[in-house]
Motif scaffolding. Structure first.
Motif, PDB file in Angstrom:
ATOM      1  N   PHE A 134       1.005  -1.076  -0.135  1.00 21.04           N
ATOM      2  CA  PHE A 134       0.057  -0.011  -0.063  1.00 21.04           C
ATOM      3  C   PHE A 134       0.877   1.104   0.065  1.00 21.04           C
ATOM      4  O   PHE A 134       1.934   1.256   0.392  1.00 21.04           O
TER       5      PHE A 134
ATOM      6  N   PHE B 215       0.018  -5.766   1.255  1.00 19.11           N
ATOM      7  CA  PHE B 215      -0.945  -6.270   0.574  1.00 19.11           C
ATOM      8  C   PHE B 215      -0.771  -7.573   0.648  1.00 19.11           C
ATOM      9  O   PHE B 215       0.010  -8.241  -0.037  1.00 19.11           O
TER      10      PHE B 215
ATOM     11  N   GLN C 206      -8.083  -1.515   0.133  1.00 17.62           N
ATOM     12  CA  GLN C 206      -7.560  -0.129   0.967  1.00 17.62           C
ATOM     13  C   GLN C 206      -6.699  -0.602   2.124  1.00 17.62           C
ATOM     14  O   GLN C 206      -6.975  -1.476   2.684  1.00 17.62           O
ATOM     15  N   SER C 207      -5.637   0.332   2.498  1.00 14.73           N
ATOM     16  CA  SER C 207      -4.744  -0.048   3.652  1.00 14.73           C
ATOM     17  C   SER C 207      -5.545  -0.253   4.970  1.00 14.73           C
ATOM     18  O   SER C 207      -6.033   0.665   5.367  1.00 14.73           O
TER      19      SER C 207
ATOM     20  N   THR D  13      -5.623   5.610   0.963  1.00 16.61           N
ATOM     21  CA  THR D  13      -4.546   4.763   0.781  1.00 16.61           C
ATOM     22  C   THR D  13      -4.517   3.574   0.050  1.00 16.61           C
ATOM     23  O   THR D  13      -5.150   2.504   0.794  1.00 16.61           O
TER      24      THR D  13
ATOM     25  N   THR E 224      -3.227   0.877  -3.478  1.00 15.53           N
ATOM     26  CA  THR E 224      -2.033   0.340  -4.152  1.00 15.53           C
ATOM     27  C   THR E 224      -1.689   0.725  -5.508  1.00 15.53           C
ATOM     28  O   THR E 224      -0.830   0.184  -6.132  1.00 15.53           O
TER      29      THR E 224
END
Length: 558
Positions: A114, A120, A198-199, A229, A231
């Motif tokens: 991320f 991830f 998403q992170s 946030t 990737t």
């Protein structure tokens, strides 16, 4: 889909063919240190959109401007092949399903991080699924999580049944997703920005799920406004809300081919004429949805007109809630015969538009030409109204202002054309016009409109994305639940969607399309229209998408 024993392998899009031994795999990536394809690297591109983003958390989004920004920052397990509506691997390298279509195993891409530097992996993927499913309080409002509710149903509290059951990590790069039933929309639906990964750290650090309702409005947390946030090949830099300008910068640590641009500026210019003037003055490098009347002039001036394949439907909706006569099939057939669809296409829409006979394009499974046709015949329309005792029928006819849609490039002119057709057969129209986001959609969704202009730009390549979204819930904007066949239509749509065999499902949708035109007619399909983008001569690499899913990582400025 291709059937093998004992699992079913997923074809990448409805039209793709796979060998029986093949898996859904991607060749995306290439040299991690380089940029994708040819073209100059560096520089800034400014692209004008028709509206400003509502926020930057795609899970809570419903507007195109948010989705456009999200498509640059985030990635899903599944993406769509550039220039098509066909699914292809994204953060998942491959996937397969059980024979009953209710258990899906995804093999995830390794080595992806991320934007905040966290990994991830399977744990992160399931964190996202669990986040979607476990929303509470104000976040359960359809105004906040409408996409989840429209596509997956309810939440973990069990108040409403959900399509989603669970997500589990079987190892660091493999997840197993269980559904409560088979559905034609899965897994392609995971290509929508709403289901981007998403992170987990950023979501927790910036309290992503703390949505607060204040009256009829909602206040979103810091994550959704300042710290998205993902990737993807671009990272969020800043948002100038006063000027409607989003700045994104290249993700130097991207797992695949890096973006060529240093920066991407997305600038909101709601007025189409103002967008054109900004391009001509050199203030921007391109913009979305040029008016059809400007197409030739823009080309003559040396600009590049990028025409998207038509993957949409424009229709005249017929509400069956308020006016009893509109529940009479003869009245709805009269309205269909009264509208000169061919004339509207020729006079109001761009080159490449065509009259619609089904409620979705002919590239989608289940489309059939063997449907009831309603030729332009105003004498027949008058006769049908007479037979129904509706010769002096009065209805509220709604049309939207302050909007341009891919299927509806000029609402005022298109409304005027259709209004003239309907008044010519004796219908009395109470005209109501409201801003698109200032009362129009709300009134239509609440059933206040008897006739209304609307449409749909497809999200992914299944019938359910069109007619399932329109009519599956009898309490829809058409008020089909007020007619004796409304629940039957809902049941038939759900049965087709849950049928696991593709050929059987195709036949079920063909039958449904016949009934929609001959027996139900909850709306009048009018047209499919190819929207466009326009860019300066020195812009390279932008691929027009039928889903308006353009990615800017391949774009360069010469």
């Amino acid at each position: 889909m291709v059937q093998i024993r004992p699992v079913r392998l997923v074809a990448l899009g409805l039209t793709a063919a796979l060998a029986l031994s093949a898996c859904a795999e991607s060749e995306r990536g290439g040299d991690d240190e380089g940029q994708s394809g040819g073209g100059q690297t560096g520089g800034t591109m400014t692209f004008a959109t028709e509206g400003a983003p509502k926020l930057f958390d795609p899970f809570f989004a419903t507007d195109g401007a948010t989705f456009r920004t999200s498509q640059q920052i985030f990635e899903g397990l599944i993406e769509f092949k550039p220039g098509t509506a066909d699914a292809e691997p994204g953060l998942a390298e491959s996937w397969e399903s059980s024979e009953d279509g209710k258990t899906w195993t995804f093999k995830l891409r390794e080595g992806v991080k991320f934007h905040d530097g966290t990994d991830f992996n399977a744990e992160a993927a399931c964190f996202n699924f669990d986040r979607w499913y476990n929303q509470t309080g104000a976040a359960q409002s359809p105004a906040v999580t409408g996409y989840w509710q429209d596509n997956f149903g309810g939440f973990a509290d069990g108040k409403v049944p959900s399509l989603f059951e669970s997500c589990s990590a079987t190892d660091a790069s493999t997840i197993e997703v269980k559904l409560t039933r088979s559905t034609s929309k899965f897994p392609d639906i995971l290509g929508l920005p709403s289901w981007a990964m998403q992170s987990p750290k950023a979501l927790q650090d910036y309290k992503a799920d703390e949505v607060v309702q204040q009256g009829d409005s909602f206040v979103y947390p810091e994550y959704a406004t300042e710290h998205p946030t993902g990737t993807g090949p671009f990272k969020f830099s800043k948002y100038d809300e006063a000027n409607g300008t989003v700045e994104l910068v290249r993700n130097e640590d991207y797992w695949g081919d890096k973006a060529k641009l240093d920066k991407l500026i997305l600038r909101a210019i709601p007025d189409e004429t103002a967008r054109k003037q900004a391009l001509q003055s050199g203030d921007i490098d391109g913009y979305d949805l040029p008016g059809p009347a400007d197409w030739q002039g823009l080309k003559d001036d040396g600009y590049q007109l990028l025409i998207r394949p038509a993957f949409n439907i424009f229709y005249v909706g017929i509400g069956q809630k308020n006016v009893a006569k509109l529940r009479d099939l003869k009245v709805r057939q009269a309205i269909a015969h009264a509208i000169d669809r061919e004339g509207l296409v020729q006079q109001q829409l761009p080159e490449g538009a065509k009259v619609a006979e089904n409620f979705y394009p002919d590239t989608v499974s289940g489309w059939t030409d063997d449907v009831e046709k309603y030729d332009f015949d105003q004498d027949k329309a008058k006769q049908l109204l007479k037979e129904a005792g509706a010769e002096n029928l009065t209805v509220n006819f709604y049309w939207p202002t302050e909007v341009t849609r891919p299927y509806m490039p000029n609402p005022q002119d298109m409304f005027g054309f259709i209004r003239g057709n309907l008044e010519a057969v004796g219908l009395k129209l109470n005209v109501v016009s409201k801003p698109w986001n200032g009362g129009y959609l709300e009134d239509v969704d609440q059933g206040k409109a008897d006739l209304f202009l609307l449409g749909w730009n497809g999200d992914y390549n299944t019938p359910d994305n069109f007619i399932g979204n329109f009519f599956s819930d009898p309490n829809n904007r058409f008020g089909t639940g007020n007619s004796p066949w409304g629940q039957t239509l809902s049941d038939e749509l759900k049965a087709a969607d849950t049928e696991p065999d593709p050929e059987t499902r195709k036949g079920m949708y063909e039958d449904l399309n016949k009934k929609l035109k001959a027996e139900y007619l909850p709306a009048i399909p009018i047209s499919h229209s190819p929207p466009a983008l326009v860019v300066a001569e020195n812009v390279e690499g932008l691929v027009p998408s039928p889903l308006t899913d353009e990615r800017f990582d391949s774009v360069s400025i010469g």
